[in-house]
Design an enzyme around this catalytic site. Structure first.
Site, PDB file in Angstrom:
ATOM      1  N   ARG A 149       0.848  -1.200   0.000  1.00 25.30           N
ATOM      2  CA  ARG A 149       0.000   0.000   0.000  1.00 25.30           C
ATOM      3  C   ARG A 149       0.877   1.240   0.000  1.00 25.30           C
ATOM      4  NH1 ARG A 149      -3.356  -3.787   2.362  1.00 25.30           N
ATOM      5  NH2 ARG A 149      -5.092  -4.179   0.944  1.00 25.30           N
ATOM      6  N   ASP A 178       0.005  -6.702  -3.471  1.00 25.37           N
ATOM      7  CA  ASP A 178      -1.402  -6.402  -3.223  1.00 25.37           C
ATOM      8  C   ASP A 178      -1.932  -5.648  -4.437  1.00 25.37           C
ATOM      9  OD1 ASP A 178      -3.939  -5.863  -1.815  1.00 25.37           O
ATOM     10  OD2 ASP A 178      -2.804  -6.439  -0.038  1.00 25.37           O
ATOM     11  N   HIS A 249      -6.616  -9.654  -4.024  1.00 27.45           N
ATOM     12  CA  HIS A 249      -5.564  -8.658  -3.792  1.00 27.45           C
ATOM     13  C   HIS A 249      -4.474  -8.742  -4.857  1.00 27.45           C
ATOM     14  CE1 HIS A 249      -7.077  -6.959  -0.064  1.00 27.45           C
ATOM     15  NE2 HIS A 249      -7.356  -8.175   0.372  1.00 27.45           N
ATOM     16  N   ASP A 315      -6.827 -14.035   1.467  1.00 27.53           N
ATOM     17  CA  ASP A 315      -7.874 -13.245   2.130  1.00 27.53           C
ATOM     18  C   ASP A 315      -8.711 -12.477   1.119  1.00 27.53           C
ATOM     19  OD1 ASP A 315      -5.491 -11.819   1.566  1.00 27.53           O
ATOM     20  OD2 ASP A 315      -6.163 -10.155   2.817  1.00 27.53           O
ATOM     21  N   GLU A 316      -9.932 -12.193   1.521  1.00 26.65           N
ATOM     22  CA  GLU A 316     -10.785 -11.220   0.850  1.00 26.65           C
ATOM     23  C   GLU A 316     -10.789 -11.361  -0.672  1.00 26.65           C
ATOM     24  OE1 GLU A 316     -10.520  -7.586   4.071  1.00 26.65           O
ATOM     25  OE2 GLU A 316      -8.921  -7.691   2.586  1.00 26.65           O
ATOM     26  N   TRP A 382      -7.043 -13.758  11.573  1.00 18.62           N
ATOM     27  CA  TRP A 382      -7.091 -12.281  11.623  1.00 18.62           C
ATOM     28  C   TRP A 382      -8.478 -11.734  11.880  1.00 18.62           C
ATOM     29  CZ3 TRP A 382      -9.489  -8.697   8.281  1.00 18.62           C
ATOM     30  CH2 TRP A 382     -10.058  -9.223   7.119  1.00 18.62           C
ATOM     31  N   TYR A 407      -4.225  -5.225  15.192  1.00 20.17           N
ATOM     32  CA  TYR A 407      -4.040  -4.504  13.929  1.00 20.17           C
ATOM     33  C   TYR A 407      -3.576  -3.100  14.302  1.00 20.17           C
ATOM     34  CZ  TYR A 407      -5.618  -7.699  10.279  1.00 20.17           C
ATOM     35  OH  TYR A 407      -5.696  -8.731   9.376  1.00 20.17           O
ATOM     36  N   ASP A 409      -2.758  -0.644  12.529  1.00 15.73           N
ATOM     37  CA  ASP A 409      -3.255   0.503  11.756  1.00 15.73           C
ATOM     38  C   ASP A 409      -4.470   1.114  12.459  1.00 15.73           C
ATOM     39  OD1 ASP A 409      -4.454  -1.982  11.059  1.00 15.73           O
ATOM     40  OD2 ASP A 409      -5.156  -1.225   9.130  1.00 15.73           O
ATOM     41  N   TRP A 457      -0.857  -2.594   8.465  1.00 20.80           N
ATOM     42  CA  TRP A 457      -1.352  -2.307   7.100  1.00 20.80           C
ATOM     43  C   TRP A 457      -1.177  -0.819   6.863  1.00 20.80           C
ATOM     44  CZ3 TRP A 457      -2.193  -6.575   4.432  1.00 20.80           C
ATOM     45  CH2 TRP A 457      -2.546  -7.747   5.118  1.00 20.80           C
ATOM     46  N   THR A 458      -0.731  -0.450   5.669  1.00 21.06           N
ATOM     47  CA  THR A 458      -0.218   0.918   5.519  1.00 21.06           C
ATOM     48  C   THR A 458      -1.055   1.830   4.609  1.00 21.06           C
ATOM     49  OG1 THR A 458       1.236   0.167   3.751  1.00 21.06           O
ATOM     50  CG2 THR A 458       2.156   0.199   5.979  1.00 21.06           C
ATOM     51  N   GLU A 459      -2.339   1.521   4.426  1.00 24.24           N
ATOM     52  CA  GLU A 459      -3.152   2.398   3.570  1.00 24.24           C
ATOM     53  C   GLU A 459      -3.035   3.867   3.989  1.00 24.24           C
ATOM     54  OE1 GLU A 459      -4.260  -0.480   4.861  1.00 24.24           O
ATOM     55  OE2 GLU A 459      -5.698  -1.470   3.524  1.00 24.24           O
TER      56      GLU A 459
HETATM   57  C1  ACM Z   1      -6.465  -8.890   6.073  1.00 20.91           C
HETATM   58  O1  ACM Z   1      -6.485  -8.012   6.935  1.00 20.91           O
HETATM   59  N1  ACM Z   1      -7.127  -8.742   4.954  1.00 20.91           N
HETATM   60  C2  ACM Z   1      -5.718 -10.111   6.267  1.00 20.91           C
END
Ligand code: ACM
Length: 542
Positions: A149, A178, A249, A315-316, A382, A407, A409, A457-459
Site C-alpha cells: 500500500r 497487493d 488482492h 484473504d478477501e 485475523w 491490527y 493501523d 497495514w499501511t493504507e
Molecule cells: C487482512 O487483513 N485482509 C488479512
C-alpha cells in the site's frame, strides 16, 4: 532496578555494585556465538566507542558468550542465562538465538544511550550486578509489514528488523504484493515491477476521503535487495516469511499481465495498479495459465526465502467476477466443485501441494479455511479468534493476529487529534491485555498456537513516520505479550508496564522512533482534515 521490556522470566539484582565496560573489555566467544559476537562488536561498539577485542574465557574484564546444553534443556534454544559479575559478564544461550536475545538484554541494561549509533561524550557503560534467566513464551513472535500500500524503501525495512530485534521479535511477515503495488523483482516476469510496482496517484486518507496525492508512488526490492534483507534478518535470528497474495488482492499483477484476470468479464488490459483502498473486485482467473504463472513466481520466491512457511494470502477474494464469468463457471463444473468458495479452496490447495512437494509449508489468512484446508497448512487468524480456534481443533498450526486486538493501523485513541483514525480504538493497554491463546482450547489444541503477530497495514501510513506512530509504543506491549509469561489479561499489571515504559521511551528516542507520545500526537504527527474511517462495530475491511 532492571526495567527490561519484554520482561524477563527471572531477575535477581545483587546489591548496588556494577561491572563497567571499558577500552580493555574483551569478548570471549564459544561455538554458536558468531552472529552475536559480530552484532555486539558492530552495535555496542558503535554506541560505546569501545573496541571489544577478542579475549579468552579465563580473562578478567571480559564478556563471555557461549551456548550450553543445560541451558538448552532448561530454557530451550531461544533461552539464555545472563550473569553480570564484578569481573565480567557470562552470557550463556540455549542456542545461538538465545545468545542473541541475551545480548539484547545486555544492551538494555546499559541504558538508552547504548541504542545510539555513536557515543555521547563522557558516558560510562555500567552494568548492574544481576542474574537473569529468560526464555520466550512463543516461538512465533511476528510483525507483518505491508509494503504494498505504501512502499518502504530497503533502508527502512532493515531499520524495522533492528527494531524487531530490540524487542525480541523473530518473524518478519513481509506483505510484498497487493492491489496497490507489486514489490519484489521476479526475473521471468519483468512487467510485475515495470508496471506493477507503481501507481499514478494515491488516495490520501481512507476510502471516504476526497483527497488525492497527485504524484506517482512506487518502488520495489531487487532480488539482491531481498537477499540482503533476508541475510540481515538471519544475522538477527529473524525469519522472513514472504507473502504473495492470491487469488484476491492481485490487481497490480493483473495490470502487469492482463491474461491473469477474468478477461471474459472485464477488459483487464485497461486495468492499472489500484490507487484507492478496499477490496478490489479484480481477482485472478483460476486458469492453468495463472497456476503456471504463479508457480514461476514461487520458484523464484523459494530461491530467495529459506523460511519453512510461505504465505499465500488467500484473504478477501471477491467472488463477483467468478460468478459472472462463463469460463470460471465451466471450470467449477469441470473440477466437480460446488461453488466459488470451493474453487478458492481448490486454488489454495494447489499451492499447498506444490509447496509441500518442495519441502515448505503454506500459511494463509483465515479465509483459506473456507471450503476445507489442506493438511499441513497453517492459518493466520485475523478476523478474530474463531478461525484460529477451528483451525487448532482441526490440527492446524495457527498464528494469532486478530484484528480486534493487534491490527496496529487501528487508531490508538478516541480523540479527534488521532491522525487518519480507522476502525476500533486499540490503546497501549488493550494491546498489553491481548491473549494469544483462547481459554477454550485444550492443552493439545493450544500447542497448535505457534504464537502471535502484530499487523501493520499501511493504507493511511504514507511514510516511515506514520508507520512508527502506529506501530510504537504498541509494539512494545505486543512484544511483552509474545515473549513474557504474563498472567491472564485481567491480572496483568499494566501500571507496572507503564512505569517500565518510561525508560523504554528513552530507548525509542535514542533509536529515533517516531512513536505516539502518551499525551497524544505531536503537531507534525497530526493529519488535520484527512478523513479516516472510525467505527465501533465489526469493520468490514477497515
Ligand atoms: C487482512 O487483513 N485482509 C488479512
Amino acid at each position: 532496578m532492571v526495567d527490561v521490556i519484554p520482561e524477563p522470566r527471572h531477575v535477581q539484582v545483587h546489591g548496588d555494585g556494577s561491572f563497567e565496560l571499558g577500552p580493555a573489555t574483551k569478548l570471549a566467544v564459544g561455538e554458536g556465538a558468531e552472529r552475536t559476537e559480530r552484532w555486539l562488536r558492530a552495535t555496542l561498539g558503535a554506541a560505546t566507542g569501545l573496541p571489544l577485542p577478542p579475549g579468552e574465557g579465563e580473562d578478567d574484564d571480559v564478556v563471555r558468550l557461549y551456548t550450553h546444553p543445560t541451558v538448552t534443556k532448561d530454557l530451550g534454544e531461544e533461552g539464555y542465562r545472563l550473569a553480570v559479575r564484578p569481573n565480567g559478564v557470562h552470557l550463556v544461550g540455549g542456542g545461538p538465538a538465545g545468545l542473541f536475545w541475551g545480548a539484547q538484554t545486555l544492551r538494555r541494561l546499559l541504558g538508552p544511550d547504548a541504542f545510539r549509533r555513536a557515543p555521547l561524550p563522557g558516558r560510562r557503560w555500567r552494568l548492574p550486578l544481576t542474574r537473569i534467566q529468560d526464555a520466550p513464551r512463543f516461538r512465533w513472535r511476528g510483525l507483518m509489514l505491508d509494503v504494498s500500500r505504501h512502499f518502504m524503501p530497503k533502508d527502512g525495512v532493515l531499520r524495522y528488523l533492528d527494531l524487531m530485534a530490540a524487542h525480541k521479535l523473530n518473524v518478519f511477515h513481509f506483505h510484498l504484493t497487493d492491489d496497490q503495488g507489486w514489490r519484489i523483482e521476479i526475473k521471468r516476469y519483468p512487467r510485475l515491477t515495470e508496471v506493477g510496482s507503481w501507481r499514478a496517484r494515491t488516495k490520501f486518507g481512507h476510502r471516504a476521503s476526497p483527497l488525492w496525492e497527485e504524484k506517482p508512488h512506487g518502488g520495489f526490492y531487487t532480488q539482491d535487495d531481498i537477499r540482503e534483507i533476508v541475510a540481515y534478518a538471519a544475522e538477527r535470528h529473524i525469519t522472513v516469511v514472504p507473502e504473495i497474495d492470491v487469488p484476491g488482492h492481485s490487481q497490480a499483477a493483473i495490470a502487469a499481465y492482463p491474461e491473469l484476470g477474468n478477461t471474459d468479464v472485464i477488459d483487464t488490459s485497461s486495468l492499472t495498479v489500484w490507487d484507492n483502498w478496499g477490496i478490489s473486485l479484480n481477482v485472478l482467473a483460476p486458469t492453468d495459465n495463472t497456476l503456471r504463472f504463479y508457480e514461476g513466481v514461487f520458484e523464484e520466491v523459494l530461491e530467495l526465502f529459506p523460511s519453512e512457511f510461505i504465505h499465500i494470502g488467500g484473504d478477501e477474494c471477491a467472488k463477483e467476477q467468478w460468478r459472472e464469468s462463463p469460463s470460471v463457471q465451466a471450470r467449477i463444473e469441470e473440477l466437480g466443485l460446488a461453488d466459488e468458495d470451493q474453487l478458492q479452496s481448490w486454488f489454495i490447495g494447489h499451492f499447498d501441494k506444490w509447496l509441500s512437494a518442495r519441502g515448505r509449508r503454506l500459511i494463509g489468512w483465515d479465509e483459506i479455511l473456507e471450503g476445507g484446508l489442506a493438511e499441513g497448512a497453517a492459518v493466520s487468524s485475523w478476523r478474530g479468534y474463531a478461525a484460529g480456534v477451528a483451525a487448532a481443533r482441526a490440527g492446524h498450526d495457527v498464528v494469532m493476529c486478530p484484528e480486534q486486538q493487534v491490527y496496529l493501523d487501528y487508531r490508538q485513541d478516541a480523540g479527534a487529534d488521532e491522525p487518519v483514525p480507522i476502525a476500533y480504538v486499540r490503546t497501549l493497554e488493550d494491546v498489553y491485555r491481548f491473549e494469544p491463546v483462547p481459554p477454550e482450547l485444550t492443552p493439545e489444541e493450544a500447542a497448535h498456537v505457534l504464537g502471535a503477530q502484530a499487523n501493520v497495514w499501511t493504507e493511511v501510513m504514507e511514510d516511515q513516520g506514520r508507520v512508527d506512530y502506529q506501530t510504537f509504543p504498541r509494539l512494545a506491549a505486543f512484544a511483552e505479550v509474545a515473549w513474557s509469561a504474563l498472567p491472564a489479561p485481567a491480572e496483568r499489571d499494566f501500571a507496572d508496564f507503564e512505569r517500565r515504559m518510561a525508560a523504554h521511551y528513552e530507548l525509542l528516542d535514542a533509536l529515533g522512533v517516531g512513536y505516539r507520545p502518551p499525551t497524544g500526537p505531536l503537531p507534525w504527527q497530526k493529519r488535520p482534515g484527512v478523513l479516516g474511517r472510525p467505527i465501533e462495530g465489526a469493520p468490514p475491511n477497515r
